[in-house]
Design a protein around this motif. Structure first.
Motif, mmCIF file in Angstrom:
data_model
loop_
_atom_site.group_PDB
_atom_site.id
_atom_site.type_symbol
_atom_site.label_atom_id
_atom_site.label_comp_id
_atom_site.label_asym_id
_atom_site.label_seq_id
_atom_site.Cartn_x
_atom_site.Cartn_y
_atom_site.Cartn_z
ATOM 1 N N ASN A 144 99.968 23.534 74.944
ATOM 2 C CA ASN A 144 98.785 24.367 74.672
ATOM 3 C C ASN A 144 97.508 23.610 75.018
ATOM 4 O O ASN A 144 96.584 24.176 75.589
ATOM 5 C CB ASN A 144 98.766 24.816 73.206
ATOM 6 N N LEU A 148 97.189 23.235 78.918
ATOM 7 C CA LEU A 148 96.919 24.501 79.618
ATOM 8 C C LEU A 148 95.527 25.039 79.301
ATOM 9 O O LEU A 148 94.983 25.859 80.044
ATOM 10 C CB LEU A 148 97.994 25.552 79.286
ATOM 11 N N ALA A 149 94.953 24.559 78.203
ATOM 12 C CA ALA A 149 93.586 24.985 77.865
ATOM 13 C C ALA A 149 92.555 24.357 78.804
ATOM 14 O O ALA A 149 91.404 24.779 78.848
ATOM 15 C CB ALA A 149 93.278 24.623 76.413
ATOM 16 N N SER A 209 99.033 31.266 76.794
ATOM 17 C CA SER A 209 98.406 31.000 78.094
ATOM 18 C C SER A 209 99.040 31.906 79.133
ATOM 19 O O SER A 209 100.213 32.248 79.026
ATOM 20 C CB SER A 209 98.616 29.537 78.487
ATOM 21 N N LYS A 267 99.098 30.784 82.149
ATOM 22 C CA LYS A 267 99.549 29.833 83.175
ATOM 23 C C LYS A 267 101.064 29.606 83.089
ATOM 24 O O LYS A 267 101.633 29.685 82.008
ATOM 25 C CB LYS A 267 98.806 28.505 83.008
ATOM 26 N N LYS A 313 101.995 33.200 87.498
ATOM 27 C CA LYS A 313 101.216 33.433 86.274
ATOM 28 C C LYS A 313 101.661 34.707 85.569
ATOM 29 O O LYS A 313 102.156 35.640 86.209
ATOM 30 C CB LYS A 313 99.733 33.597 86.635
#
Ligand SMILES: *[C@@H]1O[C@H](CO)[C@@H](O)[C@H](O)[C@H]1NC(C)=O
Ligand SMILES: *[C@@H]1O[C@H](CO)[C@@H](O)[C@H](O)[C@H]1NC(C)=O
Ligand SMILES: *[C@@H]1O[C@H](CO)[C@@H](O)[C@H](O)[C@H]1NC(C)=O
Ligand SMILES: *[C@@H]1O[C@H](CO)[C@@H](O)[C@H](O)[C@H]1NC(C)=O
Ligand SMILES: *[C@@H]1O[C@H](CO)[C@@H](O)[C@H](O)[C@H]1NC(C)=O
Ligand SMILES: *[C@@H]1O[C@H](CO)[C@@H](O)[C@H](O)[C@H]1NC(C)=O
Ligand SMILES: *[C@@H]1O[C@H](CO)[C@@H](O)[C@H](O)[C@H]1NC(C)=O
Ligand SMILES: *[C@@H]1O[C@H](CO)[C@@H](O)[C@H](O)[C@H]1NC(C)=O
Length: 371
Positions: A118, A121-122, A151, A153, A188
């Motif tokens: 997390n 990916l932020a 996310s 991603k 994605k």
């Protein structure tokens, strides 16, 4: 005759023949240290973070024909060193989360992984994440991550069926494909994926079907999401998230609820239900026969435990695929499409977040909405 290990390591051979310098990733001093990259970053390439947990992909045998009974030990640095082609696809940052076979993945590792992914990916500059993992419990980790990562991603869980020392080891190509997938725009919004042996599957439905074969990860009923051709990922469908996928915010969570799986069979010992509860289970999943069946003795024992404790008991199936339907006059919560190991993760998450019996029942029913 004892062979010299260096003669057997395709990793080592690839590194010395490599035309480009692999990134230097320092050995971790504790769980989850970010590893330093020493190669110049190519600013036009995407950035992928690799979280390495161990497993066969990080394992070495004592000969190039040994494909069972090998030992885990290669670090994230060695995994990347073995595949210099990766650095033409993406800049890599590595985290060594653990170095264990996947039967030993535990809640500490899962929670650390969720937090680490997390937080990576932020970051705007990070395109996706790859988790290298043993195959035995890969589907559990992948399902867990699907439920706790917020996310769009790509997150790709990858492993190998053959150790790095084996003739035609599958780890290097699998890793290259995983990084390619994690850095691909086309990947994605598809949830967490598992990729091995050219196939791309959803974490939700993919399961390990064969204990030994290379072509072991697939989902018979829900099918694959896509396939690699010449290391390019092709998808069969537009991006979609699995029906029933629920996000749990684990920000303040330090441990997960204990849930056991009880495997049903002829003459199942009814005492197992009590024994699990006495050992601390806060929820139970049964791997039932057919569509969730238990012998009448086992069923009575389960119902008595439910009556006495109120702990949720989820009925799943021991058959590889299938569906357990809901019944209004049963103490058991139907697992729907979830196999026992995925039902267990979902029940752990629900109990950890304080869901009550009715909320848990609704949560499981989300995977098969009324038409
Ligand atoms: C950086 O990556 C781009 C895209 O792949 C490539 O064309 C270029 O040659 C790379 N630059 C260096 C210095 O490697
Ligand atoms: C990758 O990271 C580098 C360094 O942080 C950055 O310059 C570059 O823009 C990033 N690439 C992408 C595609 O965001
Ligand atoms: C990386 O790309 C460059 C430029 O296309 C190529 O010369 C080189 O062989 C590639 N390296 C690897 C390891 O594939
Ligand atoms: C989980 O495994 C890791 C690595 O082996 C270990 O450091 C950690 O203490 C374990 N956690 C639990 C709860 O056993
Ligand atoms: C998930 O991420 C999105 C986009 O970053 C954010 O707007 C949203 O609040 C997050 N959801 C939760 C439940 O944290
Ligand atoms: C986590 O704990 C902090 C501090 O107590 C609190 O502000 C926050 O709302 C909590 N977050 C969640 C998702 O429970
Ligand atoms: C389970 O425990 C309860 C309460 O201790 C007991 O009455 C019951 O007989 C036990 N059931 C089995 C099958 O052992
Ligand atoms: C559990 O409770 C229900 C409702 O009170 C009752 O009908 C049932 O007989 C009980 N089952 C067992 C095994 O004690």
């Amino acid at each position: 005759m004892k062979l010299e290990l260096s003669h057997l390591l395709p990793f080592a051979a690839l590194v010395s023949a490599s035309p480009i310098k692999a990134p230097s990733i320092h050995a971790p001093s504790h769980l989850f240290a970010r590893q330093d990259l020493q190669t110049p970053i190519n600013g036009t390439l995407p950035n992928v973070t690799i979280f390495s947990t161990g497993g066969t992909i990080a394992s070495q045998g004592t000969s190039n024909t040994q494909t069972v009974g090998y030992s885990v030990g290669l670090g994230v640095q060695q995994l990347v060193d073995a595949v210099p082609e990766i650095l033409n696809i993406s800049n890599i940052v590595g985290y060594q989360v653990s170095n264990v076979g996947s039967p030993s993945i535990n809640e500490t590792i899962l929670l650390e992984l969720a937090r680490g992914i997390n937080s990576e990916l932020a970051k705007d500059e990070v395109s996706g994440a790859v988790v290298t993992h043993g195959t035995d419990s890969m589907e559990e980790t992948a399902f867990f991550l699907q439920s706790v990562i917020n996310s769009t991603k790509p997150v790709v869980v990858v492993g190998a069926m053959r150790p790095a020392t084996a003739l035609s080891a599958d780890g290097p190509l699998n890793l290259l494909q995983a990084v390619t997938l994690a850095s691909s725009d086309n990947a994605k919004d598809r949830g967490v994926m598992i990729t091995l042996n050219d196939r791309i599957g959803s974490a939700y439905y993919t399961t390990k079907n064969n204990a030994n074969s290379l072509d072991t990860f697939y989902s018979t009923e829900a099918g694959q999401l896509g396939f690699f051709i010449n290391q390019v990922p092709y998808f069969y469908f537009e991006p979609a998230k699995p029906i029933g996928a629920t996000y749990f915010d684990l920000k303040n969570i330090t441990d997960l609820a204990q849930v056991d799986i009880l495997y049903a069979h002829q003459d199942m010992a009814p005492e197992l239900f009590n024994a699990s509860v006495e050992a601390g289970a806060e929820g139970l999943v049964t791997a039932g026969m057919g569509a969730g069946g238990l012998s009448s003795k086992a069923s009575m024992a389960a119902e008595a435990v439910y009556n006495a404790t109120g702990i949720p008991i989820v009925a799943s199936h021991r058959s590889a695929d299938g569906f357990v339907p809901s019944s209004d006059d049963s103490y058991a919560i139907a697992s729907g499409f979830y196999n026992p190991q995925k039902a267990r993760i979902l029940l752990q998450l629900a109990l950890t977040m304080g869901y009550d019996y009715d909320e848990i029942k609704e949560l499981f029913a989300l995977s098969y909405p009324a038409p």
